[in-house]
Design a protein around this motif. Structure first.
Motif, PDB file in Angstrom:
ATOM      1  N   ASP A 234      47.925  -5.989  53.298  1.00 52.55           N
ATOM      2  CA  ASP A 234      49.370  -6.110  53.472  1.00 52.55           C
ATOM      3  C   ASP A 234      50.135  -5.248  52.470  1.00 52.55           C
ATOM      4  OD1 ASP A 234      48.898  -7.908  55.486  1.00 52.55           O
ATOM      5  OD2 ASP A 234      49.277  -9.692  54.270  1.00 52.55           O
ATOM      6  N   TRP A 235      49.703  -5.268  51.214  1.00 51.30           N
ATOM      7  CA  TRP A 235      50.445  -4.604  50.147  1.00 51.30           C
ATOM      8  C   TRP A 235      49.887  -3.231  49.792  1.00 51.30           C
ATOM      9  CZ3 TRP A 235      50.405  -9.507  46.525  1.00 51.30           C
ATOM     10  CH2 TRP A 235      51.205 -10.486  47.098  1.00 51.30           C
ATOM     11  N   GLY A 236      48.649  -2.945  50.204  1.00 51.31           N
ATOM     12  CA  GLY A 236      48.012  -1.680  49.847  1.00 51.31           C
ATOM     13  C   GLY A 236      47.119  -1.863  48.622  1.00 51.31           C
ATOM     14  N   TRP A 237      45.989  -1.176  48.636  1.00 47.75           N
ATOM     15  CA  TRP A 237      45.019  -1.331  47.557  1.00 47.75           C
ATOM     16  C   TRP A 237      45.548  -0.819  46.219  1.00 47.75           C
ATOM     17  CZ3 TRP A 237      40.615  -4.098  48.141  1.00 47.75           C
ATOM     18  CH2 TRP A 237      40.198  -4.364  49.446  1.00 47.75           C
ATOM     19  N   GLU A 238      46.532   0.059  46.250  1.00 42.95           N
ATOM     20  CA  GLU A 238      47.053   0.624  45.001  1.00 42.95           C
ATOM     21  C   GLU A 238      48.168  -0.228  44.394  1.00 42.95           C
ATOM     22  OE1 GLU A 238      49.668   1.829  48.295  1.00 42.95           O
ATOM     23  OE2 GLU A 238      47.491   1.801  47.982  1.00 42.95           O
ATOM     24  N   HIS A 239      48.548  -1.324  45.058  1.00 35.19           N
ATOM     25  CA  HIS A 239      49.653  -2.159  44.576  1.00 35.19           C
ATOM     26  C   HIS A 239      49.286  -2.784  43.220  1.00 35.19           C
ATOM     27  CE1 HIS A 239      52.756  -5.263  44.464  1.00 35.19           C
ATOM     28  NE2 HIS A 239      53.341  -4.653  45.473  1.00 35.19           N
ATOM     29  N   PRO A 240      50.240  -2.810  42.273  1.00 38.59           N
ATOM     30  CA  PRO A 240      49.949  -3.353  40.933  1.00 38.59           C
ATOM     31  C   PRO A 240      49.447  -4.800  40.953  1.00 38.59           C
ATOM     32  CG  PRO A 240      52.109  -2.285  40.975  1.00 38.59           C
ATOM     33  CD  PRO A 240      51.614  -2.256  42.371  1.00 38.59           C
ATOM     34  N   ILE A 241      49.993  -5.612  41.862  1.00 34.32           N
ATOM     35  CA  ILE A 241      49.562  -7.012  41.916  1.00 34.32           C
ATOM     36  C   ILE A 241      48.107  -7.103  42.368  1.00 34.32           C
ATOM     37  CG2 ILE A 241      49.934  -9.228  43.078  1.00 34.32           C
ATOM     38  CD1 ILE A 241      52.877  -8.658  43.136  1.00 34.32           C
ATOM     39  N   ILE A 242      47.694  -6.217  43.274  1.00 33.41           N
ATOM     40  CA  ILE A 242      46.300  -6.222  43.734  1.00 33.41           C
ATOM     41  C   ILE A 242      45.370  -5.874  42.573  1.00 33.41           C
ATOM     42  CG2 ILE A 242      44.651  -5.197  45.333  1.00 33.41           C
ATOM     43  CD1 ILE A 242      46.806  -6.968  46.633  1.00 33.41           C
ATOM     44  N   TRP A 243      45.704  -4.805  41.850  1.00 29.09           N
ATOM     45  CA  TRP A 243      44.890  -4.437  40.686  1.00 29.09           C
ATOM     46  C   TRP A 243      44.931  -5.538  39.628  1.00 29.09           C
ATOM     47  CZ3 TRP A 243      41.335  -0.836  40.215  1.00 29.09           C
ATOM     48  CH2 TRP A 243      41.333   0.236  41.107  1.00 29.09           C
ATOM     49  N   GLY A 244      46.097  -6.136  39.436  1.00 25.03           N
ATOM     50  CA  GLY A 244      46.211  -7.229  38.476  1.00 25.03           C
ATOM     51  C   GLY A 244      45.350  -8.416  38.856  1.00 25.03           C
ATOM     52  N   SER A 245      45.246  -8.683  40.171  1.00 26.99           N
ATOM     53  CA  SER A 245      44.415  -9.794  40.649  1.00 26.99           C
ATOM     54  C   SER A 245      42.945  -9.547  40.333  1.00 26.99           C
ATOM     55  CB  SER A 245      44.602  -9.978  42.150  1.00 26.99           C
ATOM     56  OG  SER A 245      45.928 -10.329  42.467  1.00 26.99           O
ATOM     57  N   PHE A 246      42.501  -8.317  40.554  1.00 30.84           N
ATOM     58  CA  PHE A 246      41.097  -7.995  40.276  1.00 30.84           C
ATOM     59  C   PHE A 246      40.801  -8.058  38.771  1.00 30.84           C
ATOM     60  CE2 PHE A 246      41.257  -5.354  44.387  1.00 30.84           C
ATOM     61  CZ  PHE A 246      40.819  -6.436  45.125  1.00 30.84           C
ATOM     62  N   ILE A 247      41.742  -7.595  37.965  1.00 32.92           N
ATOM     63  CA  ILE A 247      41.556  -7.660  36.510  1.00 32.92           C
ATOM     64  C   ILE A 247      41.512  -9.124  36.051  1.00 32.92           C
ATOM     65  CG2 ILE A 247      42.634  -7.140  34.280  1.00 32.92           C
ATOM     66  CD1 ILE A 247      43.752  -4.578  35.599  1.00 32.92           C
ATOM     67  N   LEU A 248      42.425  -9.933  36.601  1.00 32.50           N
ATOM     68  CA  LEU A 248      42.443 -11.356  36.263  1.00 32.50           C
ATOM     69  C   LEU A 248      41.147 -12.036  36.693  1.00 32.50           C
ATOM     70  CD1 LEU A 248      43.956 -13.821  35.180  1.00 32.50           C
ATOM     71  CD2 LEU A 248      45.002 -14.081  37.454  1.00 32.50           C
ATOM     72  N   PHE A 249      40.617 -11.643  37.844  1.00 32.44           N
ATOM     73  CA  PHE A 249      39.338 -12.184  38.320  1.00 32.44           C
ATOM     74  C   PHE A 249      38.237 -11.935  37.297  1.00 32.44           C
ATOM     75  CE2 PHE A 249      35.397 -10.502  40.341  1.00 32.44           C
ATOM     76  CZ  PHE A 249      34.800 -11.722  40.629  1.00 32.44           C
ATOM     77  N   VAL A 250      38.144 -10.701  36.804  1.00 39.47           N
ATOM     78  CA  VAL A 250      37.088 -10.345  35.847  1.00 39.47           C
ATOM     79  C   VAL A 250      37.274 -11.109  34.541  1.00 39.47           C
ATOM     80  CG1 VAL A 250      36.090  -8.483  34.486  1.00 39.47           C
ATOM     81  CG2 VAL A 250      36.712  -8.082  36.876  1.00 39.47           C
ATOM     82  N   ILE A 251      38.503 -11.141  34.030  1.00 36.67           N
ATOM     83  CA  ILE A 251      38.764 -11.816  32.755  1.00 36.67           C
ATOM     84  C   ILE A 251      38.458 -13.311  32.857  1.00 36.67           C
ATOM     85  CG2 ILE A 251      40.575 -12.462  31.121  1.00 36.67           C
ATOM     86  CD1 ILE A 251      41.917  -9.777  31.723  1.00 36.67           C
ATOM     87  N   ALA A 252      38.940 -13.943  33.942  1.00 35.36           N
ATOM     88  CA  ALA A 252      38.715 -15.381  34.110  1.00 35.36           C
ATOM     89  C   ALA A 252      37.238 -15.693  34.313  1.00 35.36           C
ATOM     90  CB  ALA A 252      39.534 -15.908  35.290  1.00 35.36           C
ATOM     91  N   LEU A 253      36.531 -14.812  35.031  1.00 40.44           N
ATOM     92  CA  LEU A 253      35.097 -15.031  35.248  1.00 40.44           C
ATOM     93  C   LEU A 253      34.324 -14.943  33.932  1.00 40.44           C
ATOM     94  CD1 LEU A 253      32.806 -15.497  37.253  1.00 40.44           C
ATOM     95  CD2 LEU A 253      32.654 -13.023  37.555  1.00 40.44           C
ATOM     96  N   ILE A 254      34.654 -13.944  33.125  1.00 38.25           N
ATOM     97  CA  ILE A 254      34.006 -13.822  31.808  1.00 38.25           C
ATOM     98  C   ILE A 254      34.321 -15.048  30.951  1.00 38.25           C
ATOM     99  CG2 ILE A 254      33.966 -12.495  29.657  1.00 38.25           C
ATOM    100  CD1 ILE A 254      34.475  -9.980  31.343  1.00 38.25           C
ATOM    101  N   GLY A 255      35.577 -15.497  31.007  1.00 36.94           N
ATOM    102  CA  GLY A 255      35.964 -16.687  30.263  1.00 36.94           C
ATOM    103  C   GLY A 255      35.212 -17.920  30.737  1.00 36.94           C
ATOM    104  N   PHE A 256      35.033 -18.024  32.043  1.00 31.04           N
ATOM    105  CA  PHE A 256      34.299 -19.165  32.606  1.00 31.04           C
ATOM    106  C   PHE A 256      32.843 -19.168  32.142  1.00 31.04           C
ATOM    107  CE2 PHE A 256      31.455 -20.521  36.088  1.00 31.04           C
ATOM    108  CZ  PHE A 256      31.723 -21.879  36.058  1.00 31.04           C
TER     109      PHE A 256
END
Length: 471
Positions: A234-256
């Motif tokens: 919907d928003w495009g793969w280059e959208h900042p929120i999409i990249w932010g979601s993937f970064i948050l995924f990695v950070i939260a997974l490492i934290g978990f």
């Protein structure tokens, strides 16, 4: 008092206890049935709910499913440990109460995201009642009835899978709100009878508080991944929120993972993955449910959007597959006495892929249910029934006896996460093309590939030092 009078009094007491046991088992099973049913009836209802709220975006509607599955998966283990600490009856009563109240809230929702909020509350209730109800079955049932009671409890979920699409289709003829209203009287009955009849059971070994912070990190991690993948089209793969979601995924997974390593009562005990069988079981069950979630939702969306069938007709059309799960599970158990159970599970995975292959090769725009959908869907149901019980039962074979409950909960957690990933991948593949035949074909080819990969990982279910052919 004569000997005959004593015997009659004893028989009468045993009869009363037996009636109480049956009532208790019925209460525990009907609650789990209701929680499982709610997953399958909502699958059929996405289109009608979207129409009601003026929403056509599949990526938004998918959160009705994903919000429930993510929270249920993340909270299943800590909820079980919470029930061990504060009482299984308390866990069950609080769980079914929250599930019932949030079902009423879902029925009264005036917007999509309000509905999703109440679906998340439903998931919290389901996460509480599921391990509590199984724990009560294991503790309050007499020893001689325990195995049979567990089988009945387990089959409640399979029955919900078979009945869900049909029940959902019937209720949708009234309105989608009835999908949730039906839970209210059943939930009230379960709460009142549980308070009166089910005895309170607490773990003799009281553990510390479960890792709720780790649970939050897991929720954020999986939610961010699902958001990034689901909204990318919907928003495009280059959208900042999409990249932010993937970064948050990695950070939260490492934290978990970090939290799980240091917390005394983590959601996932990483030491369990030293077991080869446990590791491969979790990988395989994730792949199974990614493929199955894609197949289930895609065939529902296909029948409704390409063929234009009603919700009731769709529910009846897909009920045949889940009906095959229970009998094929029995057949799979018998096969495992002649060939090793990991091979039986691999065969089941191949069948799941074969069903999707039939969809991809035979389905056309002009409807012909008997040749284009039914054969593949029956094969998928057979494969799922052969594979799933074997994975769940074999996962804890190498674990110590005091680790089996936690190990089983983790396996079910990965099962739910697989459903989230399957739904999310389907959203990515279909995008806004819910009436594009080619997009559906692509999703079925992906399910074929995932199933074949799962057939390979299923071979790892047999311990290296185990050459016993019977499970």
């Amino acid at each position: 008092m004569t000997k005959g009078q004593v015997n009659r009094k004893t028989d009468s007491t045993e009869s009363i206890l037996d009636k109480h046991n049956k009532l208790n088992l019925f209460i525990l099973c009907i609650a789990v049935f209701m929680a499982s049913l709610d997953v399958f009836i909502v699958n059929v209802a996405l289109n009608k709910i979207g129409d009601s709220f003026g929403q056509s975006s599949l990526s938004n509607l998918s959160w009705i499913l994903n919000g429930y599955a993510i929270l249920y998966a993340a909270l299943l283990v800590p909820a079980g440990k919470w029930a061990d600490r504060f009482g299984q009856k308390n866990g069950f009563v609080w769980g079914i109460s929250l599930f019932t109240l949030s079902s009423l809230g879902a029925a009264l929702s005036g917007g999509l995201w309000v509905l999703i909020l109440f679906r998340c509350l439903q998931a919290i209730g389901a996460a509480l009642l599921t391990p509590s109800s199984l724990g009560l079955v294991l503790t309050i049932m007499p020893e001689k009835q325990k195995k049979r009671a567990v089988r009945i409890w387990t089959s409640s979920g399979s029955l919900a899978a078979a009945a869900g699409p049909v029940v959902g289709g019937v209720l949708l003829e009234i309105s989608w709100q009835w999908l949730f209203i039906i839970n209210v009287p059943i939930g009230i009955f379960a709460v009142l009878t549980a308070i009166q009849y089910i005895p309170d059971q607490r773990s003799k070994t009281i553990s510390g508080m479960p890792d709720l912070w780790g649970g939050l990190l897991l929720i954020v991690s999986i939610g961010a991944l699902a958001l990034g993948l689901g909204k990318a089209t919907d928003w495009g793969w280059e959208h900042p929120i999409i990249w932010g979601s993937f970064i948050l995924f990695v950070i939260a997974l490492i934290g978990f993972i970090t939290q799980s390593r240091k917390h005394p009562y983590p959601i996932v005990e990483l030491s369990l993955f030293r077991s080869r069988v446990f590791t491969w079981s979790n990988i395989t069950i994730t792949l199974v449910n990614i493929a199955f979630a894609m197949e289930l939702l895609s065939i529902i969306m296909y029948i409704q959007n390409i063929w234009g069938w009603s919700s009731l007709a769709t529910g009846l059309a897909i009920s045949a597959g889940p009906c095959m799960v229970w009998p094929s599970a029995i057949v799979g158990q018998r096969f495992s006495k002649r060939i090793t159970f990991n091979v039986v599970a691999a065969i089941g995975m191949v069948l799941i892929g074969a069903g999707s292959l039939l969809f991809a090769l035979s389905v056309q725009g002009s409807p012909n249910y008997w040749t284009q959908v039914l054969p593949g869907w029956l094969i998928i149901g057979i494969g799922y029934g052969m594979t799933l019980p074997i994975i769940i039962s074999s996962a804890t074979k190498e674990l110590a006896s005091d680790q089996t409950a936690t190990g089983s909960a983790i396996v079910n957690m990965f099962r739910q996460l697989g459903s989230v990933l399957g739904t999310t991948i389907l959203v990515v593949v279909l995008g806004s093309s819910v009436r594009d035949l080619r997009a559906f074909e692509n999703s079925w080819w992906i399910a074929v590939a995932l199933s074949l990969l799962g057939a390979f990982t299923a071979l790892g279910l047999l311990p290296k030092n185990n050459r016993v052919r019977q499970q």
